[in-house]
Motif scaffolding. Structure first.
Motif, short mmCIF file in Angstrom:
data_model
loop_
_atom_site.label_atom_id
_atom_site.label_comp_id
_atom_site.label_asym_id
_atom_site.label_seq_id
_atom_site.Cartn_x
_atom_site.Cartn_y
_atom_site.Cartn_z
N LEU A 223 0.84 -1.21 0.00
CA LEU A 223 0.00 0.00 0.00
C LEU A 223 0.87 1.25 0.00
CD1 LEU A 223 -3.10 -0.05 0.13
CD2 LEU A 223 -2.90 0.76 2.49
N PHE A 224 1.94 1.18 0.82
CA PHE A 224 2.86 2.31 0.94
C PHE A 224 3.54 2.58 -0.41
CE2 PHE A 224 7.12 4.00 1.89
CZ PHE A 224 6.72 5.18 2.49
N VAL A 225 3.99 1.48 -1.03
CA VAL A 225 4.65 1.63 -2.34
C VAL A 225 3.70 2.27 -3.34
CG1 VAL A 225 5.58 0.35 -4.32
CG2 VAL A 225 6.28 -0.26 -1.99
N THR A 226 2.44 1.80 -3.36
CA THR A 226 1.45 2.37 -4.28
C THR A 226 1.22 3.85 -3.98
OG1 THR A 226 0.40 0.21 -4.27
CG2 THR A 226 -0.84 2.02 -5.25
N ALA A 227 1.16 4.17 -2.68
CA ALA A 227 0.93 5.57 -2.29
C ALA A 227 2.07 6.45 -2.78
CB ALA A 227 0.78 5.67 -0.78
N VAL A 228 3.30 5.96 -2.62
CA VAL A 228 4.46 6.73 -3.07
C VAL A 228 4.42 6.90 -4.58
CG1 VAL A 228 6.97 6.71 -3.32
CG2 VAL A 228 5.93 6.14 -1.12
N LYS A 229 4.11 5.81 -5.29
CA LYS A 229 4.01 5.87 -6.75
C LYS A 229 2.96 6.90 -7.18
CE LYS A 229 4.95 1.08 -8.05
NZ LYS A 229 4.22 -0.11 -8.50
N LEU B 233 1.86 9.43 -5.50
CA LEU B 233 2.31 10.79 -5.19
C LEU B 233 3.27 11.30 -6.26
CD1 LEU B 233 1.89 12.83 -2.87
CD2 LEU B 233 4.10 12.11 -2.00
N VAL B 234 4.22 10.42 -6.62
CA VAL B 234 5.20 10.79 -7.65
C VAL B 234 4.47 11.11 -8.96
CG1 VAL B 234 7.07 9.92 -9.11
CG2 VAL B 234 7.11 9.51 -6.63
N LEU B 235 3.49 10.26 -9.28
CA LEU B 235 2.75 10.46 -10.53
C LEU B 235 1.99 11.79 -10.51
CD1 LEU B 235 1.94 9.13 -13.22
CD2 LEU B 235 -0.16 8.44 -12.07
N ILE B 236 1.34 12.09 -9.38
CA ILE B 236 0.57 13.33 -9.28
C ILE B 236 1.50 14.53 -9.44
CG2 ILE B 236 -0.71 14.79 -7.68
CD1 ILE B 236 -2.04 12.23 -6.64
N LEU B 237 2.65 14.46 -8.73
CA LEU B 237 3.60 15.57 -8.84
C LEU B 237 4.11 15.71 -10.27
CD1 LEU B 237 5.64 15.26 -5.52
CD2 LEU B 237 3.89 16.94 -6.13
N ALA B 238 4.41 14.56 -10.90
CA ALA B 238 4.90 14.60 -12.28
C ALA B 238 3.84 15.19 -13.21
CB ALA B 238 5.27 13.18 -12.74
N LEU B 239 2.58 14.80 -12.98
CA LEU B 239 1.51 15.30 -13.85
C LEU B 239 1.31 16.80 -13.66
CD1 LEU B 239 -1.25 12.56 -13.74
CD2 LEU B 239 0.13 13.28 -15.68
N LEU B 240 1.39 17.26 -12.39
CA LEU B 240 1.21 18.69 -12.16
C LEU B 240 2.38 19.49 -12.73
CD1 LEU B 240 -0.41 18.78 -8.62
CD2 LEU B 240 -1.48 19.09 -10.84
N PHE B 241 3.57 18.90 -12.64
CA PHE B 241 4.74 19.55 -13.24
C PHE B 241 4.57 19.59 -14.76
CE2 PHE B 241 9.04 19.54 -14.99
CZ PHE B 241 9.58 20.60 -14.30
N ILE C 157 -1.96 3.85 -16.66
CA ILE C 157 -1.09 3.86 -17.85
C ILE C 157 0.32 3.45 -17.43
CG2 ILE C 157 -0.08 5.28 -19.66
CD1 ILE C 157 -2.64 6.95 -19.59
N PRO C 158 0.82 2.35 -17.99
CA PRO C 158 2.17 1.90 -17.60
C PRO C 158 3.24 2.75 -18.27
CG PRO C 158 1.25 0.42 -19.24
CD PRO C 158 0.21 1.46 -18.99
N VAL C 159 4.26 3.14 -17.49
CA VAL C 159 5.35 3.94 -18.05
C VAL C 159 6.60 3.08 -18.25
CG1 VAL C 159 4.54 6.13 -17.15
CG2 VAL C 159 6.05 4.74 -15.77
N GLY C 160 6.54 1.84 -17.79
CA GLY C 160 7.68 0.94 -17.96
C GLY C 160 7.23 -0.48 -17.70
N PRO C 161 8.12 -1.49 -17.84
CA PRO C 161 7.71 -2.88 -17.63
C PRO C 161 7.36 -3.14 -16.16
CG PRO C 161 10.07 -2.73 -17.98
CD PRO C 161 9.53 -1.37 -18.24
N ASP C 162 6.51 -4.13 -15.94
CA ASP C 162 6.10 -4.63 -14.63
C ASP C 162 5.70 -3.54 -13.63
OD1 ASP C 162 6.14 -7.26 -15.26
OD2 ASP C 162 8.27 -7.50 -14.80
N GLY C 163 6.58 -3.24 -12.69
CA GLY C 163 6.20 -2.38 -11.58
C GLY C 163 5.96 -0.91 -11.92
N TRP C 164 6.22 -0.51 -13.16
CA TRP C 164 6.17 0.91 -13.51
C TRP C 164 4.76 1.40 -13.81
CZ3 TRP C 164 10.26 4.29 -13.35
CH2 TRP C 164 11.51 3.71 -13.10
N VAL C 165 3.84 1.08 -12.95
CA VAL C 165 2.48 1.57 -13.11
C VAL C 165 1.86 1.68 -11.72
CG1 VAL C 165 1.63 -0.78 -13.53
CG2 VAL C 165 0.26 1.15 -14.24
N VAL C 166 1.03 2.69 -11.50
CA VAL C 166 0.47 2.87 -10.16
C VAL C 166 -0.52 1.75 -9.85
CG1 VAL C 166 -0.96 4.35 -8.71
CG2 VAL C 166 0.83 5.35 -10.14
N ALA C 167 -1.45 1.50 -10.78
CA ALA C 167 -2.45 0.45 -10.56
C ALA C 167 -2.51 -0.43 -11.79
CB ALA C 167 -3.81 1.08 -10.28
#
Lengths: 325, 177
Positions: free
Chosen positions: A5-11, A13-21, A95-105
């Motif tokens: 859950l924590f990993v997903t939350a961090v992902k 957060l990073v995605l939201i920040l990246a999108l806002l940037f 939307i996956p940005v990379g193989p396997d783990g590189w997607v939030v959900a």
């Protein structure tokens, strides 16, 4: 469980920040890019090449007076920008940005999720138009809803052949399929064209930018919004552009897969393909006219939807007859 | 609405995308002016003798549609003349707030003394600062009053915000950098 859950939350957060940037700098790219298409320089006074312009804009927008119309429905008036903003952000999660783990959900019904999120974002438009208590937002909202619903159908119909061929609704698996068999733009060129045209309406960009036909409707559904509430709508609108471009790249151009056997780097290849569509939309924006409202609706129901349906049936026949196997 | 027309539109905009912007980033880059631009006036001198061309006849003031020019003539000292004729302009003033930069003064001048120059950065704060006297207008002076004031404060040479392909011959003796 907690760790995942924590990993997903961090992902997230990073995605939201990246999108806002990305949003902040898409305003810069948009203004500079459109300026270059019009043989101008564009904003270049704040910082080197005007790179600090988004910050200046943000500060200005936040300190604007927040005006509410007396007849507005207060609760819905507040809710509308929040809805538009939230669901525009949420759509990118699958939307996956990379193989396997590189997607939030990594959802099994990822395609459906994206559609659900973008359909819910329409509620933002609808409620804003209704709750403003003013005639231009109402008419602008009605137009936007009619257009968005019409094009959403063509969009969904154009995506079905892709789903049929890949045999999955999971975006990560769709990318994996393309990695193995080649990109969908090759197999599904008609679907790609229909999807791209419908996307332009979905992003409310030229030639279907009715939400803001300013000559007719002032600023469409967000006429009565100012300050941060307006910013929320503005972010939502540009996020549709950002997410829509990423989605086309994922569905038809192989997403994060490295083209031409180049080394595989997560994020980079999706970014390159995404930037391609961002530019394409900007280019179209600078070149074409805005269609008339009735032309646009007729085009959606009379051309795009039948064409998408026919192509869907052709693909279905092909898949049933044996398909790629 | 044909697809070809849409493609053509895309081609045109793409060509423009890769062309040089027409914007002149003005305070950073000079404005290109035409040689006949009507800017701040210049009182010229005879290049060989250094004597002023102005003979104080006031024809410029008479021709001026905005009544911007005031001339007060005086008799030349034969030993040490200011201009070539009998008289010279003791006082020569142009009010730049009244001036409409029509160039009629230049047309009217029998000796070619008053000529329209190129300087256009004349904005200033006080009314009195817009009255340009002889020392502000004679050829040796480069820059408008606010420009020269700024240059003096910053201890830098006057920065002119324009460029011309050539300085027209009527402006003989003017030294634009």
């Amino acid at each position: 469980m907690i760790g995942a859950l924590f990993v997903t939350a961090v992902k997230a957060l990073v995605l939201i920040l990246a999108l806002l940037f990305a949003f902040a700098y898409i305003t810069w790219i948009m203004r500079r890019g459109l300026a270059r298409f019009q043989v101008r320089l564009g904003p270049n006074r704040v910082g080197p090449f005007g790179l600090l312009q988004p910050i200046a804009d943000a500060v200005k927008a936040i300190f604007k007076e927040d005006i509410t119309v007396a007849q507005a429905d207060r609760l819905l008036y507040w809710l509308a920008p929040l809805l538009a903003f939230t669901f525009a952000l949420a759509a990118f999660a699958v939307i996956p940005v990379g193989p396997d783990g590189w997607v939030v959900a990594n959802l099994d019904m990822g395609v459906l999720y994206v559609f659900a999120a973008s359909e819910l974002a329409i509620y933002g438009v609808f409620l804003a138009g209704w709750a403003s208590g003013s005639k231009y937002p109402l008419m602008g909202g009605l137009r936007s809803i009619a257009a968005l619903v019409g094009y959403e159908l063509a969009l969904g119909m154009a995506i079905l052949p892709v789903v049929l061929m890949a045999g999955t609704l999971n975006l990560q698996e769709i990318v994996e399929w393309q990695k193995q068999h080649g990109y969908f733009i090759v197999y599904q060129l008609p679907a790609f064209l229909i999807y791209f045209i419908a996307s332009l309406a979905e992003m409310s960009r030229t030639p279907f930018d009715f939400a803001e036909a300013e000559q007719e409707l002032v600023a469409g559904f967000h006429t009565e919004y100012s300050s941060t509430k307006f910013v929320a709508f503005y972010i939502a609108e540009l996020l549709h552009w950002i997410v829509g471009s990423a989605l086309i790249a994922t569905l038809f151009l192989g997403g994060w897969d490295a083209p031409f056997g180049l080394p595989e780097i997560p994020v980079l290849w999706l970014f390159v393909k995404w930037a391609l569509f961002i530019f394409l939309v900007l280019w179209i924006w600078a070149s074409w006219f805005r269609t008339r409202y009735d032309q646009m609706i007729r085009f959606a129901w009379g051309v795009l939807l039948p064409a998408a349906t026919v192509w869907f049936l052709i693909t279905a026949y092909y898949v049933v007859k044996g398909g790629m196997a | 609405m044909s697809v070809m027309a849409l493609a053509k539109a895309l081609g045109i905009t793409l060509r423009h995308f890769f062309s040089k912007p027409v914007t002149i980033p003005y305070p950073d880059a000079p404005v290109p002016l035409k040689p006949r631009f009507h800017g701040r006036h210049v009182l010229t001198r005879h290049p060989d003798t250094g004597l002023e061309k102005c003979i104080g006849c006031s024809l410029c003031a008479a021709a001026c549609p905005a009544y911007a020019i005031y001339v007060e003539p005086a008799e030349n000292d034969p030993e040490n003349p200011v201009s070539i004729g009998e008289r010279y302009a003791k006082v020569y003033e142009i009010n730049m707030l009244r001036c409409i930069f029509c160039g009629n003064c230049e047309e009217a001048c029998p000796t070619g003394a008053i000529v329209m120059g190129y300087e256009f950065e004349l904005a200033d704060y006080r009314y009195a600062d817009f009255v340009y006297t002889k020392k502000d207008l004679l050829v040796d002076t480069v820059g408008s009053k606010p420009q020269r004031r700024e240059a003096k404060e910053k201890k830098k040479p006057v920065k002119l915000g324009f460029e011309v392909p050539y300085v027209r011959p009527e402006l003989e003796g003017v030294k634009y950098e």
